[in-house]
Scaffold this motif. Structure first.
Motif: not given
Ligand SMILES: [Fe+2]
Length: 168
Positions: A17, A50, A53, A127
């Motif tokens: 990530e 990201e 995440h 996703q």
């Molecule tokens: Fe991601």
């Protein structure tokens, strides 16, 4: 108890990530170099997502009593021939992320690790959204083609994208 193989793969995903954030910052830098500040902002926000995440995985591993480790990462692609190519690269990258999340889910299901199966559901839904977003932008860019007015309108639109982190 989270077994070592599953926690190792979750830790790899945490690092992947962060690598994703790296990939998107490299695309943002390419956009900035082309004076496309809106597109650059879009990818900077994507990089923030990201990192979020990665932190979600960080917290989860900690909550499950596992030690997080940071790994080195590859140099991302820094050069593109067009914005369309950059988005296509991002879309392919997201498809790779999805494959990795599915693989993690397979291991968790095999281990009957229900808490992790539940935890990964958030990533599976995320996703679907990430892939849909990149797919739709690529389609728009293809339709716009050489219409520079529409292209710069898109750049202005992307200048407005922001990221508000939800609770971890
Ligand atoms: Fe991601």
């Amino acid at each position: 108890m989270l077994n070592d193989s599953l926690s190792k793969t979750l830790n790899e995903q945490l690092n992947f990530e962060l690598y994703s954030a790296h990939v998107y910052l490299a695309i943002a830098a390419y956009c900035s170099g082309e004076s496309l500040d809106g597109f650059a902002n879009f990818f900077m926000v994507q990089a923030e997502e990201e990192k979020f995440h990665a932190m979600k995985l960080y917290k989860y591993l900690n909550d499950r009593g596992k030690r997080v480790t940071m790994e080195g990462m590859d140099t991302p692609n820094n050069e593109y021939t067009s914005i369309l190519e950059a988005f296509e690269h991002a879309y392919e990258h997201e498809q790779e992320v999805t494959r990795r999340i599915y693989h993690l889910s397979d291991i968790a299901m095999n281990d009957r690790e229900h808490a992790t199966i539940q935890f990964l559901k958030w990533f599976i839904d995320e996703q679907v959204e990430e892939e849909a977003m990149f797919d739709s932008i690529i389609n728009k860019l293809k339709r716009i083609d050489k219409d520079s007015n529409a292209f710069f309108m898109m750049d202005s639109e992307f200048a407005l994208r922001t990221f508000t982190p939800p609770a971890l």
